[in-house]
Design a protein around this motif. Structure first.
Motif, PDB file in Angstrom:
ATOM      1  N   LYS A  51     161.773 -13.785 108.841  1.00 28.44           N
ATOM      2  CA  LYS A  51     162.451 -13.796 107.545  1.00 28.44           C
ATOM      3  C   LYS A  51     161.523 -13.469 106.383  1.00 28.44           C
ATOM      4  CE  LYS A  51     166.187 -15.044 109.574  1.00 28.44           C
ATOM      5  NZ  LYS A  51     167.145 -14.018 109.925  1.00 28.44           N
ATOM      6  N   VAL A  52     160.202 -13.708 106.563  1.00 28.20           N
ATOM      7  CA  VAL A  52     159.236 -13.507 105.483  1.00 28.20           C
ATOM      8  C   VAL A  52     157.995 -12.837 106.054  1.00 28.20           C
ATOM      9  CG1 VAL A  52     157.750 -14.659 103.790  1.00 28.20           C
ATOM     10  CG2 VAL A  52     160.034 -15.570 104.262  1.00 28.20           C
ATOM     11  N   VAL A  53     157.481 -11.838 105.320  1.00 21.91           N
ATOM     12  CA  VAL A  53     156.208 -11.213 105.673  1.00 21.91           C
ATOM     13  C   VAL A  53     155.303 -11.327 104.453  1.00 21.91           C
ATOM     14  CG1 VAL A  53     155.014  -9.103 106.364  1.00 21.91           C
ATOM     15  CG2 VAL A  53     157.286  -9.610 107.287  1.00 21.91           C
ATOM     16  N   VAL A  54     154.121 -11.896 104.654  1.00 22.10           N
ATOM     17  CA  VAL A  54     153.133 -12.050 103.587  1.00 22.10           C
ATOM     18  C   VAL A  54     151.992 -11.093 103.885  1.00 22.10           C
ATOM     19  CG1 VAL A  54     151.517 -13.640 102.462  1.00 22.10           C
ATOM     20  CG2 VAL A  54     153.748 -14.478 103.266  1.00 22.10           C
ATOM     21  N   LEU A  55     151.620 -10.300 102.889  1.00 24.00           N
ATOM     22  CA  LEU A  55     150.496  -9.374 103.034  1.00 24.00           C
ATOM     23  C   LEU A  55     149.355  -9.889 102.169  1.00 24.00           C
ATOM     24  CD1 LEU A  55     149.478  -6.709 104.240  1.00 24.00           C
ATOM     25  CD2 LEU A  55     150.420  -5.545 102.239  1.00 24.00           C
ATOM     26  N   THR A  56     148.218 -10.126 102.801  1.00 17.48           N
ATOM     27  CA  THR A  56     147.049 -10.664 102.110  1.00 17.48           C
ATOM     28  C   THR A  56     145.808  -9.934 102.621  1.00 17.48           C
ATOM     29  OG1 THR A  56     145.926 -12.736 101.506  1.00 17.48           O
ATOM     30  CG2 THR A  56     146.737 -12.560 103.769  1.00 17.48           C
ATOM     31  N   ALA A  57     144.630 -10.368 102.185  1.00 14.49           N
ATOM     32  CA  ALA A  57     143.411  -9.670 102.599  1.00 14.49           C
ATOM     33  C   ALA A  57     142.218 -10.614 102.626  1.00 14.49           C
ATOM     34  CB  ALA A  57     143.120  -8.512 101.650  1.00 14.49           C
ATOM     35  N   THR A  58     141.210 -10.232 103.405  1.00 14.19           N
ATOM     36  CA  THR A  58     139.949 -10.960 103.434  1.00 14.19           C
ATOM     37  C   THR A  58     139.008 -10.359 102.400  1.00 14.19           C
ATOM     38  OG1 THR A  58     139.076  -9.486 105.130  1.00 14.19           O
ATOM     39  CG2 THR A  58     140.131 -11.511 105.889  1.00 14.19           C
ATOM     40  N   GLY A  59     138.008 -11.120 102.018  1.00 11.06           N
ATOM     41  CA  GLY A  59     136.977 -10.596 101.123  1.00 11.06           C
ATOM     42  C   GLY A  59     137.339 -10.667  99.655  1.00 11.06           C
ATOM     43  N   ARG A  60     136.523 -10.005  98.864  1.00  7.84           N
ATOM     44  CA  ARG A  60     136.609 -10.052  97.406  1.00  7.84           C
ATOM     45  C   ARG A  60     137.778  -9.251  96.840  1.00  7.84           C
ATOM     46  NH1 ARG A  60     132.091  -7.514  93.510  1.00  7.84           N
ATOM     47  NH2 ARG A  60     133.113  -7.983  91.569  1.00  7.84           N
ATOM     48  N   PHE A  61     138.155  -8.171  97.515  1.00  7.90           N
ATOM     49  CA  PHE A  61     139.193  -7.274  97.021  1.00  7.90           C
ATOM     50  C   PHE A  61     140.412  -7.326  97.927  1.00  7.90           C
ATOM     51  CE2 PHE A  61     135.104  -5.379  95.851  1.00  7.90           C
ATOM     52  CZ  PHE A  61     135.243  -5.332  94.470  1.00  7.90           C
ATOM     53  N   PHE A  62     141.593  -7.236  97.309  1.00  8.48           N
ATOM     54  CA  PHE A  62     142.812  -7.143  98.120  1.00  8.48           C
ATOM     55  C   PHE A  62     142.816  -5.812  98.864  1.00  8.48           C
ATOM     56  CE2 PHE A  62     147.204  -5.566  98.496  1.00  8.48           C
ATOM     57  CZ  PHE A  62     147.634  -6.441  99.474  1.00  8.48           C
ATOM     58  N   CYS A  63     142.791  -4.713  98.112  1.00 13.03           N
ATOM     59  CA  CYS A  63     142.769  -3.380  98.734  1.00 13.03           C
ATOM     60  C   CYS A  63     142.344  -2.359  97.688  1.00 13.03           C
ATOM     61  CB  CYS A  63     144.144  -3.026  99.286  1.00 13.03           C
ATOM     62  SG  CYS A  63     144.197  -1.399 100.054  1.00 13.03           S
ATOM     63  N   ALA A  64     141.317  -1.605  98.010  1.00  7.45           N
ATOM     64  CA  ALA A  64     140.796  -0.596  97.083  1.00  7.45           C
ATOM     65  C   ALA A  64     141.616   0.690  97.104  1.00  7.45           C
ATOM     66  CB  ALA A  64     139.343  -0.284  97.428  1.00  7.45           C
ATOM     67  N   GLY A  65     142.654   0.748  97.932  1.00  3.71           N
ATOM     68  CA  GLY A  65     143.440   1.971  98.076  1.00  3.71           C
ATOM     69  C   GLY A  65     142.964   2.739  99.290  1.00  3.71           C
ATOM     70  N   GLY A  66     142.990   4.042  99.200  1.00  4.38           N
ATOM     71  CA  GLY A  66     142.530   4.875 100.314  1.00  4.38           C
ATOM     72  C   GLY A  66     141.029   4.784 100.486  1.00  4.38           C
ATOM     73  N   ASP A  67     140.567   4.843 101.724  1.00  4.76           N
ATOM     74  CA  ASP A  67     139.144   4.789 102.040  1.00  4.76           C
ATOM     75  C   ASP A  67     138.526   6.160 101.744  1.00  4.76           C
ATOM     76  OD1 ASP A  67     136.604   4.812 103.224  1.00  4.76           O
ATOM     77  OD2 ASP A  67     137.248   3.525 104.875  1.00  4.76           O
ATOM     78  N   VAL A  68     137.901   6.287 100.585  1.00  2.00           N
ATOM     79  CA  VAL A  68     137.363   7.563 100.121  1.00  2.00           C
ATOM     80  C   VAL A  68     136.263   8.072 101.053  1.00  2.00           C
ATOM     81  CG1 VAL A  68     136.246   8.753  98.195  1.00  2.00           C
ATOM     82  CG2 VAL A  68     138.012   7.057  97.750  1.00  2.00           C
ATOM     83  N   LYS A  69     135.454   7.181 101.612  1.00  2.00           N
ATOM     84  CA  LYS A  69     134.414   7.613 102.557  1.00  2.00           C
ATOM     85  C   LYS A  69     135.045   8.303 103.761  1.00  2.00           C
ATOM     86  CE  LYS A  69     131.064   3.994 101.522  1.00  2.00           C
ATOM     87  NZ  LYS A  69     130.376   2.820 102.068  1.00  2.00           N
ATOM     88  N   ALA A  70     136.129   7.740 104.267  1.00  7.91           N
ATOM     89  CA  ALA A  70     136.819   8.357 105.406  1.00  7.91           C
ATOM     90  C   ALA A  70     137.432   9.689 104.995  1.00  7.91           C
ATOM     91  CB  ALA A  70     137.891   7.425 105.951  1.00  7.91           C
ATOM     92  N   MET A  71     138.011   9.750 103.799  1.00  6.68           N
ATOM     93  CA  MET A  71     138.638  10.986 103.318  1.00  6.68           C
ATOM     94  C   MET A  71     137.620  12.111 103.170  1.00  6.68           C
ATOM     95  SD  MET A  71     141.225   9.725 100.381  1.00  6.68           S
ATOM     96  CE  MET A  71     142.138   8.216 100.573  1.00  6.68           C
TER      97      MET A  71
END
Length: 81
Positions: A51-71
């Protein structure tokens, strides 16, 4: 739930907690994380008991967006990726 390299997924009765787990890369989304997020989301969507999905993250940042190094490694295939 499946086993993931870039996420942790924890089921708690009717709730699923999805945690982005690439803290050394500011949880930037690379190809693998994108695929794993899609699988986790589809799995949750297909289970009517969730019924519920929670999106969270480890570390200092939630999400920096796309991984520029990989791109940067995509070269001429950037648009395709």
């Amino acid at each position: 739930m499946a086993t993931y390299e870039t996420l942790t997924v924890d089921r708690r009765e009717k709730t699923v907690v999805i945690t982005l787990n690439r803290p050394d890369e500011a949880n930037g989304i690379n190809g693998l994380m994108a695929r794993e997020l899609a699988v986790a989301a589809q799995t949750c969507d297909e289970d009517p008991s969730i019924k519920v999905v929670v999106l969270t993250a480890t570390g200092r940042f939630f999400c920096a967006g796309g991984d520029v190094k990989a791109m940067a490694t995509f070269g001429d295939h950037t648009a395709l990726e």
